[in-house]
Design a protein around this motif. Structure first.
Motif, short mmCIF file in Angstrom:
data_model
loop_
_atom_site.label_atom_id
_atom_site.label_comp_id
_atom_site.label_asym_id
_atom_site.label_seq_id
_atom_site.Cartn_x
_atom_site.Cartn_y
_atom_site.Cartn_z
N MET A 77 35.22 47.00 20.01
CA MET A 77 36.45 46.24 20.27
C MET A 77 36.38 45.64 21.67
O MET A 77 36.04 46.31 22.62
N ILE A 78 36.69 44.36 21.78
CA ILE A 78 36.68 43.72 23.09
C ILE A 78 37.92 44.19 23.85
O ILE A 78 39.04 44.08 23.36
N ALA A 79 37.69 44.72 25.06
CA ALA A 79 38.82 45.23 25.84
C ALA A 79 39.70 44.09 26.32
O ALA A 79 39.19 43.05 26.72
N PRO A 80 41.03 44.27 26.30
CA PRO A 80 41.90 43.24 26.86
C PRO A 80 41.60 43.05 28.35
O PRO A 80 41.29 44.01 29.05
N LYS A 81 41.68 41.81 28.79
CA LYS A 81 41.37 41.49 30.20
C LYS A 81 42.64 41.43 31.03
O LYS A 81 43.58 40.72 30.67
N VAL A 82 42.62 42.15 32.14
CA VAL A 82 43.75 42.12 33.05
C VAL A 82 43.27 41.63 34.42
O VAL A 82 42.27 42.14 34.94
N MET A 83 43.94 40.64 34.98
CA MET A 83 43.63 40.21 36.34
C MET A 83 44.72 40.74 37.26
O MET A 83 45.91 40.59 36.96
N VAL A 84 44.30 41.37 38.36
CA VAL A 84 45.23 41.90 39.34
C VAL A 84 45.08 41.07 40.61
O VAL A 84 43.97 40.94 41.13
N VAL A 85 46.17 40.49 41.08
CA VAL A 85 46.12 39.76 42.35
C VAL A 85 46.96 40.54 43.34
O VAL A 85 48.19 40.59 43.23
N GLU A 86 46.28 41.20 44.26
CA GLU A 86 46.94 42.13 45.19
C GLU A 86 46.14 42.17 46.47
O GLU A 86 44.94 42.43 46.44
N ASP A 87 46.78 41.90 47.61
CA ASP A 87 46.05 41.88 48.88
C ASP A 87 45.97 43.24 49.57
O ASP A 87 45.22 43.41 50.52
N GLU A 88 46.75 44.21 49.11
CA GLU A 88 46.62 45.56 49.68
C GLU A 88 45.46 46.23 48.97
O GLU A 88 45.58 46.62 47.80
N GLU A 89 44.35 46.38 49.69
CA GLU A 89 43.14 46.84 49.03
C GLU A 89 43.27 48.20 48.34
O GLU A 89 42.85 48.34 47.19
N PRO A 90 43.86 49.22 49.00
CA PRO A 90 43.96 50.53 48.32
C PRO A 90 44.74 50.45 47.01
O PRO A 90 44.38 51.11 46.03
N LEU A 91 45.78 49.63 46.99
CA LEU A 91 46.56 49.49 45.75
C LEU A 91 45.72 48.78 44.67
O LEU A 91 45.74 49.19 43.51
N GLU A 151 44.18 31.35 41.81
CA GLU A 151 44.51 30.09 41.14
C GLU A 151 43.25 29.40 40.63
O GLU A 151 43.20 28.92 39.49
N LEU A 152 42.21 29.37 41.47
CA LEU A 152 40.95 28.75 41.06
C LEU A 152 40.34 29.49 39.88
O LEU A 152 39.89 28.89 38.91
N ARG A 153 40.33 30.81 39.99
CA ARG A 153 39.73 31.65 38.95
C ARG A 153 40.45 31.46 37.61
O ARG A 153 39.83 31.42 36.55
N LEU A 154 41.77 31.31 37.67
CA LEU A 154 42.56 31.16 36.44
C LEU A 154 42.34 29.81 35.79
O LEU A 154 42.70 29.60 34.64
N GLN A 155 41.73 28.88 36.54
CA GLN A 155 41.42 27.59 35.92
C GLN A 155 40.17 27.69 35.06
O GLN A 155 39.97 26.89 34.17
N GLU A 156 39.30 28.69 35.36
CA GLU A 156 38.09 28.83 34.55
C GLU A 156 38.28 29.86 33.46
O GLU A 156 37.71 29.75 32.39
N ASN A 157 39.03 30.90 33.75
CA ASN A 157 39.11 32.00 32.80
C ASN A 157 40.51 32.61 32.78
O ASN A 157 40.99 33.06 33.81
N VAL A 158 41.15 32.58 31.64
CA VAL A 158 42.51 33.09 31.52
C VAL A 158 42.46 34.50 30.94
O VAL A 158 41.94 34.71 29.86
N PRO A 159 43.00 35.50 31.67
CA PRO A 159 42.99 36.87 31.14
C PRO A 159 44.08 37.05 30.08
O PRO A 159 44.80 36.11 29.77
N ASP A 160 44.21 38.27 29.56
CA ASP A 160 45.27 38.54 28.59
C ASP A 160 46.58 38.85 29.29
O ASP A 160 47.65 38.70 28.72
N LEU A 161 46.46 39.30 30.54
CA LEU A 161 47.66 39.66 31.30
C LEU A 161 47.36 39.55 32.80
O LEU A 161 46.24 39.81 33.23
N LEU A 162 48.38 39.15 33.56
CA LEU A 162 48.21 38.99 35.00
C LEU A 162 49.19 39.90 35.73
O LEU A 162 50.38 39.91 35.43
N VAL A 163 48.65 40.67 36.69
CA VAL A 163 49.51 41.48 37.57
C VAL A 163 49.49 40.77 38.92
O VAL A 163 48.42 40.56 39.50
N LEU A 164 50.65 40.34 39.37
CA LEU A 164 50.70 39.44 40.51
C LEU A 164 51.60 39.98 41.61
O LEU A 164 52.79 40.22 41.39
#
Ligand code: CA
Length: 229
Positions: A1-15, A40-53
């Motif tokens: 099964m292909i795992a759902p893709k999640v992109m996390v955009v977070e500048d606090e590295e430990p989090l 933003e650039l990355r999302l123009q090439e590849n859209v994940p299943d969910l975005l944590v922003l």
């Protein structure tokens, strides 16, 4: 099964590290990006299943990024969970003025975070979590790894199965060879784009038996799609 893709955009590295760890433990494919403009650039090439922003980010803020994503057809319906620090204009977030689907106020617990991710995926993209996919007369069972066309079983190799699964999750959408490579083979593996043609050819041959119409559409200069009829 292909795992759902999640992109996390977070500048606090430990989090970012913590979110990645917990999402990966749940079986998601995770990408963590620290800057709004890079995301933003990355999302123009590849859209994940969910975005944590995250709400506050360097260069382009989470709010601004979310607003821009909603204006592009590829991402207008991308499920988005916004993260905010306590007191960060939370009333505006509550008003969902940003176009986010859900939001969490920091600090939050990991079980709460995972529950929200799952709930949003279930609501917004049920096909990502469901075990049976149906497109036209093709049925793909992700648990038993079986594929049927008009109730007759279709035998596929593992790569063709993943390719079909990925395309069936996005019926009608055209994917370039590069996008198929990234999503089906993985971005860390280097394979020639012609390999995609070989596997699409095998998939076609297996699925289009007898006089059944071709379900895979080749879009010249663009790539491949699975047709919905
Ligand atoms: Ca931040």
């Amino acid at each position: 099964m292909i795992a759902p893709k999640v992109m996390v955009v977070e500048d606090e590295e430990p989090l970012g590290v913590l979110l990645r760890y917990n999402l990966e433990a749940e079986g998601y494919q995770v990408e963590v990006i620290q800057r709004g403009d890079e995301a933003e650039l990355r999302l123009q090439e590849n859209v994940p299943d969910l975005l944590v922003l995250d709400w506050m980010l360097p260069a382009v803020s989470g709010i601004e990024l979310c607003r821009r994503l909603r204006m592009r057809p590829e991402t207008e319906r991308l499920p988005v969970i916004m993260l905010t620090a306590r007191g960060e204009e939370s009333d505006r977030v509550r008003g969902l003025a940003t176009g986010a689907d859900d939001y969490l106020v920091k600090p939050f617990s990991m079980p709460e975070f995972i529950a929200r991710v799952k709930a949003l995926l279930r609501r917004a993209k049920p096909e990502v979590l469901s075990s049976v996919l149906k497109v036209g007369d093709i049925v793909l069972d992700r648990e038993s790894h079986r594929v049927y066309r008009k109730k007759a079983e279709v035998k596929l190799g593992p790569t063709e199965f993943r390719l079909l699964e990925f395309m069936m999750r996005h019926p009608g959408r055209v994917f370039s060879r590069g996008q198929l490579l990234d999503n089906v083979w993985g971005e860390t593996i280097y394979i020639d784009e012609r390999t995609v043609d070989v596997h699409v050819g095998r998939l076609r041959k297996a699925v289009n038996t007898g006089r059944l119409p071709d379900v895979i559409r080749t879009v010249r200069g663009a790539g491949y799609a699975i047709s919905e009829e």
